[in-house]
Scaffold this motif. Sequence first.
Motif, mmCIF file in Angstrom:
data_model
loop_
_atom_site.group_PDB
_atom_site.id
_atom_site.type_symbol
_atom_site.label_atom_id
_atom_site.label_comp_id
_atom_site.label_asym_id
_atom_site.label_seq_id
_atom_site.Cartn_x
_atom_site.Cartn_y
_atom_site.Cartn_z
ATOM 1 N N ALA A 1 -67.405 28.701 -14.443
ATOM 2 C CA ALA A 1 -68.107 29.577 -15.417
ATOM 3 C C ALA A 1 -68.536 28.405 -16.679
ATOM 4 O O ALA A 1 -67.484 27.771 -17.066
ATOM 5 C CB ALA A 1 -67.360 30.754 -15.947
ATOM 6 N N VAL A 2 -69.440 28.782 -17.374
ATOM 7 C CA VAL A 2 -69.774 28.082 -18.526
ATOM 8 C C VAL A 2 -69.977 28.790 -19.850
ATOM 9 O O VAL A 2 -70.578 29.905 -19.615
ATOM 10 C CB VAL A 2 -71.022 27.419 -18.437
ATOM 11 N N ILE A 3 -69.331 28.496 -20.755
ATOM 12 C CA ILE A 3 -69.476 29.245 -22.036
ATOM 13 C C ILE A 3 -70.114 28.568 -22.939
ATOM 14 O O ILE A 3 -69.802 27.525 -23.433
ATOM 15 C CB ILE A 3 -67.769 29.478 -22.529
ATOM 16 N N LEU A 4 -71.355 29.209 -23.548
ATOM 17 C CA LEU A 4 -72.163 28.528 -24.668
ATOM 18 C C LEU A 4 -71.903 29.514 -25.853
ATOM 19 O O LEU A 4 -71.728 30.456 -25.829
ATOM 20 C CB LEU A 4 -73.577 28.856 -24.294
ATOM 21 N N VAL A 5 -71.934 28.478 -27.219
ATOM 22 C CA VAL A 5 -71.616 29.152 -28.196
ATOM 23 C C VAL A 5 -72.683 28.521 -29.273
ATOM 24 O O VAL A 5 -73.051 27.603 -29.097
ATOM 25 C CB VAL A 5 -70.212 28.494 -28.973
ATOM 26 N N GLU A 6 -73.141 29.669 -29.876
ATOM 27 C CA GLU A 6 -74.327 29.392 -30.815
ATOM 28 C C GLU A 6 -73.876 28.413 -31.999
ATOM 29 O O GLU A 6 -72.676 28.457 -32.698
ATOM 30 C CB GLU A 6 -74.975 30.863 -31.486
ATOM 31 N N GLY B 1 -66.297 36.968 -34.283
ATOM 32 C CA GLY B 1 -66.540 36.616 -35.901
ATOM 33 C C GLY B 1 -66.606 37.691 -36.819
ATOM 34 O O GLY B 1 -67.860 38.419 -36.564
ATOM 35 N N LYS B 2 -65.813 37.842 -37.711
ATOM 36 C CA LYS B 2 -66.064 39.099 -38.506
ATOM 37 C C LYS B 2 -67.334 39.047 -39.427
ATOM 38 O O LYS B 2 -67.787 40.029 -39.585
ATOM 39 C CB LYS B 2 -64.690 39.510 -39.135
ATOM 40 N N TYR B 3 -67.457 37.746 -39.866
ATOM 41 C CA TYR B 3 -68.549 37.494 -40.818
ATOM 42 C C TYR B 3 -69.551 36.480 -40.115
ATOM 43 O O TYR B 3 -70.791 36.702 -40.610
ATOM 44 C CB TYR B 3 -67.918 36.648 -41.987
ATOM 45 N N THR B 4 -69.162 35.719 -39.225
ATOM 46 C CA THR B 4 -70.082 34.880 -38.684
ATOM 47 C C THR B 4 -71.177 35.610 -37.503
ATOM 48 O O THR B 4 -72.355 35.272 -37.275
ATOM 49 C CB THR B 4 -69.693 33.550 -38.088
ATOM 50 N N LYS B 5 -70.419 36.486 -36.933
ATOM 51 C CA LYS B 5 -71.138 37.367 -35.714
ATOM 52 C C LYS B 5 -71.729 36.214 -34.811
ATOM 53 O O LYS B 5 -73.096 36.432 -34.519
ATOM 54 C CB LYS B 5 -72.166 38.160 -36.540
ATOM 55 N N THR B 6 -70.683 35.024 -34.377
ATOM 56 C CA THR B 6 -71.516 34.198 -33.526
ATOM 57 C C THR B 6 -71.663 34.702 -32.153
ATOM 58 O O THR B 6 -70.899 35.284 -31.652
ATOM 59 C CB THR B 6 -70.512 32.875 -33.521
ATOM 60 N N THR B 7 -72.746 34.502 -31.501
ATOM 61 C CA THR B 7 -73.305 34.730 -30.279
ATOM 62 C C THR B 7 -72.398 33.811 -29.369
ATOM 63 O O THR B 7 -72.728 32.598 -29.342
ATOM 64 C CB THR B 7 -74.737 34.659 -30.233
ATOM 65 N N VAL B 8 -71.651 34.470 -28.338
ATOM 66 C CA VAL B 8 -71.120 33.523 -27.239
ATOM 67 C C VAL B 8 -71.663 33.988 -25.899
ATOM 68 O O VAL B 8 -71.676 35.200 -25.956
ATOM 69 C CB VAL B 8 -69.574 33.772 -27.542
ATOM 70 N N ALA B 9 -71.907 33.184 -24.991
ATOM 71 C CA ALA B 9 -72.569 33.540 -23.922
ATOM 72 C C ALA B 9 -71.585 32.870 -22.409
ATOM 73 O O ALA B 9 -71.270 31.843 -22.685
ATOM 74 C CB ALA B 9 -74.098 33.000 -23.720
ATOM 75 N N ILE B 10 -71.594 33.831 -21.810
ATOM 76 C CA ILE B 10 -70.885 33.493 -20.480
ATOM 77 C C ILE B 10 -71.758 33.344 -19.468
ATOM 78 O O ILE B 10 -72.580 34.267 -18.916
ATOM 79 C CB ILE B 10 -69.780 34.440 -19.937
ATOM 80 N N ALA B 11 -72.071 32.050 -18.712
ATOM 81 C CA ALA B 11 -72.872 31.887 -17.716
ATOM 82 C C ALA B 11 -72.301 31.658 -16.351
ATOM 83 O O ALA B 11 -71.267 31.174 -16.337
ATOM 84 C CB ALA B 11 -73.842 30.682 -17.984
ATOM 85 N N TYR B 12 -72.782 32.210 -15.451
ATOM 86 C CA TYR B 12 -72.376 32.051 -14.093
ATOM 87 C C TYR B 12 -73.123 32.403 -13.102
ATOM 88 O O TYR B 12 -74.352 32.768 -13.321
ATOM 89 C CB TYR B 12 -70.824 32.777 -13.874
#
Length: 525
Positions: A272-277, A197-208
């Motif tokens: 895999a699990v994708i978590l989004v802030e 995200g250009k403005y939100t800078k959202t942290t996205v995590a990949i768990a495995y």
Amino acid sequence: MIRNVSKLVGKTKEKESHLQKNHEDSKPQDTLHKNFNQNVEIIRSVYDNCSDVVFRPFLLFGKTRAIIIYIEGLSDIEGIEEFVLSPLMQEPTNEVQSLNEFLEQKMPVSKVKKVNMFADCIESISTGNPILLYEGENNGFSLGLAKWEKRGIEEAVAEAGIRGSREGFNESLEVNTSQLRRIIKSPALKIQTMKIGKYTKTTVAIAYIDGLVDKTLIEEITKRLERIEIDGILESGYIEEMIEDNPYSPFPQIMSTERPDIACSNLLEGRAVILVEGTPFTLIAPISFFSLMQSQEDYYQRFLMGTFIRWLRYVFLGISLLLPSLYTAILTFHQEMVPTQLLLSMASSREAVPFPALVEALLMEIMFEAMREAGVRLPKQIGSSVSIVGTLVIGQASVQAGLVSAPMVIVVSITGISSFMMPRYIAGIAIRMLRFPLIILAGTLGLLGIMMGMIAIAIHLCNLRSFGVPYLSPLAPLKTRELKDVLWRSPLWMMDTRPHLTGDANLFRQASGQEPSPKRGEESD
């Protein structure tokens, strides 16, 4: 007058050019300067017209000019006062050999990181971690004092169950990853993060889980996430739509859940699990069509009950998809298939209805869907009552007015109840969407149209993939070893192998021969 306007325009342009120059000076590739005032001025220009950004100057140990920069509401103000300002504004009892060494090793803050780039300073401030700058150095320190209001851990509303955990994910990424860590305590659980995200800078995590998941799956997920260029990510649905294999399919190729136990069970199967802030809904990949028909309670109850309920779901899945179209086709083209007594009863009920069966079915289905959506959007206290009362009143009034027949109301009601049997809401939406073209085919071509529609759906499902995994796996292609958890739910002591997704990494998940038996207990004695 004209001279004053020209002067005002000139000052405005001068100010804009000055701000533009400051923004150019604060490009991500630039490092902090030795000039303390210049560093502060550049960061001030970046946060121009931001009243919630606090610039707190002070004297470091009573000698060196310093400043701490943070955002109100995102940083722990009490922690800043107690652990930063209070000790750093006091004159040290002993001579401080190295200021950097003191800040790195003796600062009473658990997480201190040295930064020397303007981009790192801006990112740290925006995430709630204050930045400490001081005179004479071309670096600063990011202090781990982020603190903002967040919702507590509550029960998952969209996936309520009778038995099992009552905990659900919330909007905090740190809380969500900690819930995974609390269930899976092995260090093999890996969590990789990135900013999107250009403005939100959202942290996205990949768990495995390392050793269970195929590395090619993680590489493919990472590649698809890295190519996303968007202004902001507000919910995991943004991610889902950007990385799925076939965006034009009505069927979801990624499953979402807000339950930590479901996420962990899929991690243990090599997914895999994708978590989004900012959202409690996490994404699971890859999946199959049969994954959408499984519920967490299938494994928390005895296997006989789990198998029975699973078959019940498959039966009502067919009813939800085909019942209105079958009724329309039989009533329009195939009256000979209906017993005479029943046909006469249906004909008498439709005697005053001015619409053909096709129009009648479409009208009732559209009204039912509208009522369901209205119940979801209305406040919780009145939503369910309005939808139920509205459906009963409108249905009864429509029958008495002769707009629809009573059998059609019954068919639509049974169809609506059947759609609620789907354990995954996203799968139920796909079935609700496909119901309408099947009704149209049934009303124009009869049973032949229904067969054509079902063949088209089957072909589409056979061609569909979820990160390379066939959507109808393990039925197509057939893998008999994995059928123990598809059409029926085998006992847990029989499910000793993991499903084949993108590889056969660590195939066995439990020891064989664990069937409970009284004789085995006697032998051990």
